[in-house]
Design a protein around this motif. Structure first.
Motif, PDB file in Angstrom:
ATOM      1  N   ASP A 286       0.955  -0.985   0.009  1.00  0.00           N
ATOM      2  CA  ASP A 286       0.015  -0.027   0.171  1.00  0.00           C
ATOM      3  C   ASP A 286       0.873   1.266   0.063  1.00  0.00           C
ATOM      4  OD1 ASP A 286      -2.671  -0.936  -0.385  1.00  0.00           O
ATOM      5  OD2 ASP A 286      -2.893  -1.144   1.884  1.00  0.00           O
ATOM      6  N   ALA A 287       1.947   1.249   0.761  1.00  0.00           N
ATOM      7  CA  ALA A 287       2.927   2.468   0.814  1.00  0.00           C
ATOM      8  C   ALA A 287       3.517   2.908  -0.753  1.00  0.00           C
ATOM      9  CB  ALA A 287       3.791   2.139   1.824  1.00  0.00           C
ATOM     10  N   GLU A 288       3.642   1.822  -1.522  1.00  0.00           N
ATOM     11  CA  GLU A 288       4.614   2.205  -2.578  1.00  0.00           C
ATOM     12  C   GLU A 288       3.474   2.161  -3.848  1.00  0.00           C
ATOM     13  OE1 GLU A 288       6.487  -1.854  -4.003  1.00  0.00           O
ATOM     14  OE2 GLU A 288       6.894  -1.382  -1.954  1.00  0.00           O
ATOM     15  N   ALA A 289       2.351   1.726  -3.842  1.00  0.00           N
ATOM     16  CA  ALA A 289       1.283   1.506  -4.831  1.00  0.00           C
ATOM     17  C   ALA A 289       0.744   2.852  -5.110  1.00  0.00           C
ATOM     18  CB  ALA A 289       0.312   0.642  -4.537  1.00  0.00           C
ATOM     19  N   ILE A 290       0.287   3.005  -6.525  1.00  0.00           N
ATOM     20  CA  ILE A 290      -0.518   4.115  -6.900  1.00  0.00           C
ATOM     21  C   ILE A 290      -2.097   3.611  -6.797  1.00  0.00           C
ATOM     22  CG2 ILE A 290      -1.321   5.260  -8.919  1.00  0.00           C
ATOM     23  CD1 ILE A 290       1.502   5.422 -10.124  1.00  0.00           C
ATOM     24  N   HIS A 291      -2.783   4.322  -6.015  1.00  0.00           N
ATOM     25  CA  HIS A 291      -4.221   4.199  -5.676  1.00  0.00           C
ATOM     26  C   HIS A 291      -4.973   5.030  -6.402  1.00  0.00           C
ATOM     27  CE1 HIS A 291      -2.909   1.530  -2.319  1.00  0.00           C
ATOM     28  NE2 HIS A 291      -1.776   2.324  -2.161  1.00  0.00           N
ATOM     29  N   LEU A 292      -5.946   4.637  -6.956  1.00  0.00           N
ATOM     30  CA  LEU A 292      -7.131   5.312  -7.648  1.00  0.00           C
ATOM     31  C   LEU A 292      -8.353   5.142  -6.954  1.00  0.00           C
ATOM     32  CD1 LEU A 292      -6.641   4.421 -11.503  1.00  0.00           C
ATOM     33  CD2 LEU A 292      -5.396   6.208 -10.082  1.00  0.00           C
ATOM     34  N   VAL A 293      -9.017   6.183  -7.043  1.00  0.00           N
ATOM     35  CA  VAL A 293     -10.335   6.290  -6.540  1.00  0.00           C
ATOM     36  C   VAL A 293     -11.465   6.685  -7.503  1.00  0.00           C
ATOM     37  CG1 VAL A 293      -9.728   6.549  -3.912  1.00  0.00           C
ATOM     38  CG2 VAL A 293     -10.417   8.540  -5.290  1.00  0.00           C
ATOM     39  N   ALA A 294     -12.711   6.013  -7.213  1.00  0.00           N
ATOM     40  CA  ALA A 294     -13.941   6.799  -8.092  1.00  0.00           C
ATOM     41  C   ALA A 294     -14.627   7.326  -7.149  1.00  0.00           C
ATOM     42  CB  ALA A 294     -14.488   5.177  -8.680  1.00  0.00           C
ATOM     43  N   ILE A 295     -14.932   8.556  -7.686  1.00  0.00           N
ATOM     44  CA  ILE A 295     -16.027   9.369  -6.954  1.00  0.00           C
ATOM     45  C   ILE A 295     -17.306   9.673  -7.751  1.00  0.00           C
ATOM     46  CG2 ILE A 295     -16.071  11.674  -5.915  1.00  0.00           C
ATOM     47  CD1 ILE A 295     -12.998  11.895  -5.866  1.00  0.00           C
ATOM     48  N   HIS A 296     -18.470   9.367  -7.087  1.00  0.00           N
ATOM     49  CA  HIS A 296     -19.599   9.600  -7.845  1.00  0.00           C
ATOM     50  C   HIS A 296     -20.619  10.124  -6.880  1.00  0.00           C
ATOM     51  CE1 HIS A 296     -23.719   8.172  -8.829  1.00  0.00           C
ATOM     52  NE2 HIS A 296     -23.299   8.548 -10.102  1.00  0.00           N
ATOM     53  N   GLY A 297     -21.202  11.076  -7.221  1.00  0.00           N
ATOM     54  CA  GLY A 297     -22.284  11.895  -6.170  1.00  0.00           C
ATOM     55  C   GLY A 297     -21.566  12.399  -5.186  1.00  0.00           C
TER      56      GLY A 297
END
Length: 143
Positions: free
Chosen positions: A43-54
């Motif tokens: 988790d510390a080194e990963a690229i994280h994406l989030v999906a935002i809706h509403g």
């Protein structure tokens, strides 16, 4: 889904905390994955994406860049937001992130009942099905 936004986030941010909450709800609560398996050193080194809706974070995934490939994982969408193409949109964005870094070798391990999602993006199953966190999984790659 026109009002869906996919963003890269730091795990130290408020959005990063919300991404971890999505993972907790999906993996630890719904699928009974132990916290020790769900959270790891990547988790510390990963690229994280989030999906935002509403205005709400409804999905997340991470990409870990290893010497041999970019490993996609922890793809999660909240129950009420499923079936709307959110995971597919996150995968599209993630593949663009990997491509922008010059990575053409993509890898993941999919819950077996979800392999068709990844096949749409050129992932091909290989090897034997195996168990991870009590669920059947299949290794998949694009190379």
């Amino acid at each position: 889904m026109s009002d869906l936004t996919i963003l890269p986030v730091s795990m130290d941010s408020d959005l990063g905390a919300l991404a971890l909450e999505v993972r907790r709800k999906v993996f630890m609560v719904e699928q009974n994955v132990p916290e020790a398996l769900e959270r790891d050193g990547y988790d510390a080194e990963a690229i994280h994406l989030v999906a935002i809706h509403g205005g709400d974070v409804v999905g997340t995934l991470r990409i870990v860049f290893l010497p041999e490939h970019a490993k996609f994982g922890r793809v999660a969408v909240l129950r009420h937001a499923r079936g709307k193409g959110i995971a597919a949109r996150m995968m599209q964005a993630g593949i663009q992130v990997a491509s922008s870094r010059g990575e053409t070798r993509l890898y993941l391990t999919a819950q077996t009942d979800k392999t068709s999602l990844y096949e749409r993006f050129g992932f091909v199953a290989y090897g034997e099905e195996f168990e991870d966190a009590g669920m059947p999984h299949q290794a998949m790659k694009t190379y």
